[in-house]
Design an enzyme around this catalytic site. Structure first.
Site, PDB file in Angstrom:
ATOM      1  N   LYS A 190      -7.656   7.125   0.871  1.00 49.15           N
ATOM      2  CA  LYS A 190      -7.606   7.502   2.278  1.00 49.15           C
ATOM      3  C   LYS A 190      -8.585   6.655   3.078  1.00 49.15           C
ATOM      4  O   LYS A 190      -9.540   6.178   2.472  1.00 49.15           O
ATOM      5  CB  LYS A 190      -7.889   8.990   2.491  1.00 49.15           C
ATOM      6  CG  LYS A 190      -9.165   9.540   1.835  1.00 49.15           C
ATOM      7  CD  LYS A 190     -10.508   8.882   2.015  1.00 49.15           C
ATOM      8  CE  LYS A 190     -11.092   8.810   3.401  1.00 49.15           C
ATOM      9  NZ  LYS A 190     -12.403   8.083   3.417  1.00 49.15           N
ATOM     10  N   TYR A 275     -11.142  14.221   6.820  1.00 43.55           N
ATOM     11  CA  TYR A 275     -11.249  15.366   5.891  1.00 43.55           C
ATOM     12  C   TYR A 275     -11.053  16.686   6.631  1.00 43.55           C
ATOM     13  O   TYR A 275     -10.413  17.602   6.113  1.00 43.55           O
ATOM     14  CB  TYR A 275     -12.607  15.371   5.181  1.00 43.55           C
ATOM     15  CG  TYR A 275     -12.691  14.349   4.075  1.00 43.55           C
ATOM     16  CD1 TYR A 275     -12.329  14.674   2.767  1.00 43.55           C
ATOM     17  CD2 TYR A 275     -13.112  13.054   4.323  1.00 43.55           C
ATOM     18  CE1 TYR A 275     -12.387  13.743   1.758  1.00 43.55           C
ATOM     19  CE2 TYR A 275     -13.172  12.112   3.322  1.00 43.55           C
ATOM     20  CZ  TYR A 275     -12.808  12.455   2.038  1.00 43.55           C
ATOM     21  OH  TYR A 275     -12.857  11.520   1.041  1.00 43.55           O
TER      22      TYR A 275
HETATM   23  P1  NAD Z   1     -16.969  -0.381  -1.096  1.00 44.05           P
HETATM   24  O1  NAD Z   1     -17.433  -1.226   0.026  1.00 44.05           O
HETATM   25  O2  NAD Z   1     -18.003   0.204  -1.980  1.00 44.05           O
HETATM   26  O3  NAD Z   1     -15.964  -1.211  -2.036  1.00 44.05           O
HETATM   27  C1  NAD Z   1     -14.948  -2.000  -1.484  1.00 44.05           C
HETATM   28  C2  NAD Z   1     -14.429  -2.976  -2.522  1.00 44.05           C
HETATM   29  O4  NAD Z   1     -13.490  -3.842  -1.882  1.00 44.05           O
HETATM   30  C3  NAD Z   1     -15.517  -3.863  -3.132  1.00 44.05           C
HETATM   31  O5  NAD Z   1     -15.243  -4.076  -4.492  1.00 44.05           O
HETATM   32  C4  NAD Z   1     -15.372  -5.169  -2.350  1.00 44.05           C
HETATM   33  O6  NAD Z   1     -15.800  -6.296  -3.083  1.00 44.05           O
HETATM   34  C5  NAD Z   1     -13.860  -5.205  -2.145  1.00 44.05           C
HETATM   35  N1  NAD Z   1     -13.447  -6.053  -1.018  1.00 44.05           N
HETATM   36  C6  NAD Z   1     -12.432  -6.918  -1.070  1.00 44.05           C
HETATM   37  N2  NAD Z   1     -12.312  -7.562   0.096  1.00 44.05           N
HETATM   38  C7  NAD Z   1     -13.287  -7.102   0.895  1.00 44.05           C
HETATM   39  C8  NAD Z   1     -13.680  -7.400   2.234  1.00 44.05           C
HETATM   40  N3  NAD Z   1     -13.005  -8.276   2.980  1.00 44.05           N
HETATM   41  N4  NAD Z   1     -14.724  -6.733   2.740  1.00 44.05           N
HETATM   42  C9  NAD Z   1     -15.388  -5.805   2.029  1.00 44.05           C
HETATM   43  N5  NAD Z   1     -15.052  -5.469   0.740  1.00 44.05           N
HETATM   44  C10 NAD Z   1     -14.012  -6.123   0.196  1.00 44.05           C
HETATM   45  O7  NAD Z   1     -16.032   0.747  -0.468  1.00 44.05           O
HETATM   46  P2  NAD Z   1     -15.666   2.149  -1.115  1.00 44.05           P
HETATM   47  O8  NAD Z   1     -16.631   3.160  -0.638  1.00 44.05           O
HETATM   48  O9  NAD Z   1     -15.431   2.008  -2.562  1.00 44.05           O
HETATM   49  O10 NAD Z   1     -14.279   2.454  -0.333  1.00 44.05           O
HETATM   50  C11 NAD Z   1     -13.037   1.872  -0.725  1.00 44.05           C
HETATM   51  C12 NAD Z   1     -11.894   2.767  -0.226  1.00 44.05           C
HETATM   52  O11 NAD Z   1     -12.047   4.058  -0.802  1.00 44.05           O
HETATM   53  C13 NAD Z   1     -11.849   2.991   1.273  1.00 44.05           C
HETATM   54  O12 NAD Z   1     -10.512   3.076   1.698  1.00 44.05           O
HETATM   55  C14 NAD Z   1     -12.524   4.343   1.464  1.00 44.05           C
HETATM   56  O13 NAD Z   1     -12.094   5.044   2.619  1.00 44.05           O
HETATM   57  C15 NAD Z   1     -12.104   5.062   0.222  1.00 44.05           C
HETATM   58  N6  NAD Z   1     -13.064   6.093  -0.199  1.00 44.05           N
HETATM   59  C16 NAD Z   1     -12.593   7.318  -0.547  1.00 44.05           C
HETATM   60  C17 NAD Z   1     -13.456   8.310  -0.973  1.00 44.05           C
HETATM   61  C18 NAD Z   1     -12.915   9.640  -1.413  1.00 44.05           C
HETATM   62  O14 NAD Z   1     -13.692  10.569  -1.607  1.00 44.05           O
HETATM   63  N7  NAD Z   1     -11.626   9.770  -1.625  1.00 44.05           N
HETATM   64  C19 NAD Z   1     -14.832   8.058  -1.026  1.00 44.05           C
HETATM   65  C20 NAD Z   1     -15.282   6.774  -0.701  1.00 44.05           C
HETATM   66  C21 NAD Z   1     -14.400   5.806  -0.293  1.00 44.05           C
END
Ligand code: NAD
Length: 449
Positions: A190, A275
């Site tokens: 999401k 949420y």
């Molecule tokens: P994060 O920044 O920790 O990780 C993002 C990943 O994408 C990294 O591995 C990064 O290297 C990669 N990436 C590839 N291209 C990129 C770019 N152009 N810029 C930045 N990163 C890039 O993010 P996250 O917290 O893991 O979030 C990822 C997804 O998960 C999002 O859609 C977020 O909304 C979702 N999320 C959901 C929950 C949940 O509880 N369901 C919690 C956190 C995040």
């Protein structure tokens, strides 16, 4: 107010029973066994080139029964849940994780250890060194590591049936379409994307390819939120008429992708405000007919040059329920909701949206006394439940409970909230009469007996 710890239906908070000890000890042993067996299974597949089961084989072999033990407690105690009955690793659905960021490393990969029907079989990353290290940790063969560039080769990997997209929001569409074209089902984080047009294209791509699309709304698989949904719909304390909800956190680094409009699509609303929106829609099973929104961002705060800081929004539902929601990137953590009902009671969760520690509390008038209540439906790994749901849908060929249409609906409502904030007027939405209009097969209907 007098305390009435869980007069409704759960053990008194703080008590740690012999049963809890045995259950938890058992979980630890099971998790360790599952992890080591997944690792050895994937290693076997790499060395011996063992043939992967087809969807049909998996379905035919998926019926598994829990181990039975004699009950430990008296009949007056809450019934013990059946013990887990995990599928053998060779029969589980294989998942490729795309993006090795915070969520994947801290929550999702560990959650596979608690899954019963799913296993990790591939990784997709822009950082080969990191991917190799993580692959070793989780027993994924090196040949099943992909980059963003060569990702399409995943079509030739029979060990992958589902691609789980865990990338910045603006990349969800591209990887959903590429996954569907590669013949893989999609589980997408999401918010579904950055706007409703993009979400619609994702649905169409999966439909055209005949593949399933699920949005990872973990709260809809979490037992305490499910209990609150049941209390709402059964009118346990009367009809719920008003709901208050908040999801706030103070975002730090101004350079992060969440604060870039092109990557995130918006600020607090699509990231955490979603949420409140999605959970209230889940509690009620209704869709709002009117929304209002107000937005404020602190001037000169470098974090809010491109995306909004705070959004207050209200939702009006066809049954007359009014919901009042707050989401902010600029204040301290708060993640809760409370449902107010018309027969002298209220209930809610605080915290409601965090990964752990969820519990129901509230108050109810009984015989003229205001009684506080606490209730717990137990602690489960929400990510494991959500991932297992997708795996079960693949095994049993069912539409997921939170399909692409559920994610699209949130985008349409969020766009109406933004429009209201822009125009200063309430925005009407199409009336939808059907209950749970956008949801697929309930997790309760997928239990393997
Ligand atoms: P994060 O920044 O920790 O990780 C993002 C990943 O994408 C990294 O591995 C990064 O290297 C990669 N990436 C590839 N291209 C990129 C770019 N152009 N810029 C930045 N990163 C890039 O993010 P996250 O917290 O893991 O979030 C990822 C997804 O998960 C999002 O859609 C977020 O909304 C979702 N999320 C959901 C929950 C949940 O509880 N369901 C919690 C956190 C995040």
């Amino acid at each position: 107010m007098k305390d009435l710890n869980d007069t409704i239906d759960s053990p008194i908070e703080g008590e740690y029973t012999r049963r809890d000890f045995l259950t938890n000890a058992g979980k630890g042993i099971l998790a360790a066994t599952v992890l080591s067996s997944i690792a050895s299974c994937t290693a076997d597949a790499q060395e011996g080139g063992s043939k992967s089961p087809t969807d049909k084989d998996i379905h035919a072999n998926s019926v598994t029964k829990p181990i039975e033990l004699k009950p430990l407690e008296d009949k007056s105690e809450k019934p013990q849940e059946p013990l887990p009955a995990p599928l053998e690793p060779g029969k589980r659905v294989g998942f490729a994780l795309v993006g090795l960021g915070n969520l994947t490393l801290a929550e999702l990969l560990p959650a596979f250890g608690a899954c019963q029907y799913a296993k990790v079989t591939a990784l997709v990353s822009g950082n080969p060194e990191k991917a190799k290290k993580v692959a070793k940790q989780y027993g994924v063969p090196e040949k099943s590591i992909y980059s963003y560039q060569n990702f399409d080769n995943i079509k030739n990997n029979p060990d992958v049936q589902v691609v789980y997209i865990v990338l910045p929001n603006s990349m969800h569409e591209e990887f959903t379409i590429r996954s569907a074209k590669a013949g893989k089902h999609v589980l997408c984080e999401k918010p579904m994307s950055i706007n409703s047009q993009s979400a619609q294209r994702m649905i169409e791509a999966c439909e055209q390819a005949g593949k399933k699309l699920m949005i990872a709304y973990r709260i809809q698989y979490e037992p305490n939120n499910k209990k609150a949904k049941e209390w709402t719909r059964s009118e346990k304390m009367g009809k719920v008429k008003v709901i208050d909800a908040a999801n706030n956190q103070n975002q730090g680094d101004p350079g992060q992708w969440r604060l870039k409009k092109a990557l995130a699509g918006g600020g607090s609303l699509p990231d955490i405000g979603i949420y409140c929106l999605n959970t209230i829609r889940y509690l009620l099973g209704e869709e709002p007919v009117q929304v209002t929104g107000t937005i404020y961002s602190t001037p000169n705060d470098p974090r809010f040059k491109e995306v909004e800081e705070t959004v207050l929004f209200q939702l009006q539902f066809p049954s007359g329920v009014l919901a009042n929601c707050t989401t902010s990137y600029g204040v301290h953590d708060a993640q809760w909701y409370r449902c107010y009902a018309d027969k002298g009671g209220y209930f809610g969760l605080d915290p409601a949206f965090s990964y752990q520690g969820l519990q129901i509390d509230g108050a109810q008038v009984q015989d003229g006394l205001d009684l506080k209540l606490k209730s717990s439906a137990g602690e489960k790994n929400q990510f494991a439940l959500e991932i297992d749901h997708m795996a079960q849908c693949v095994l049993q060929d069912k539409k997921p409970f939170t399909p692409g249409e559920e994610g699209l609906q949130d985008h349409l409502i969020m766009e109406a909230i933004y429009e209201s904030a822009r125009t200063g007027k309430p925005v009407k939405l199409k009336k939808i009469d059907k209950q749970d209009a956008f949801r697929g097969t309930s997790p309760d209907d997928l239990k393997i007996a």
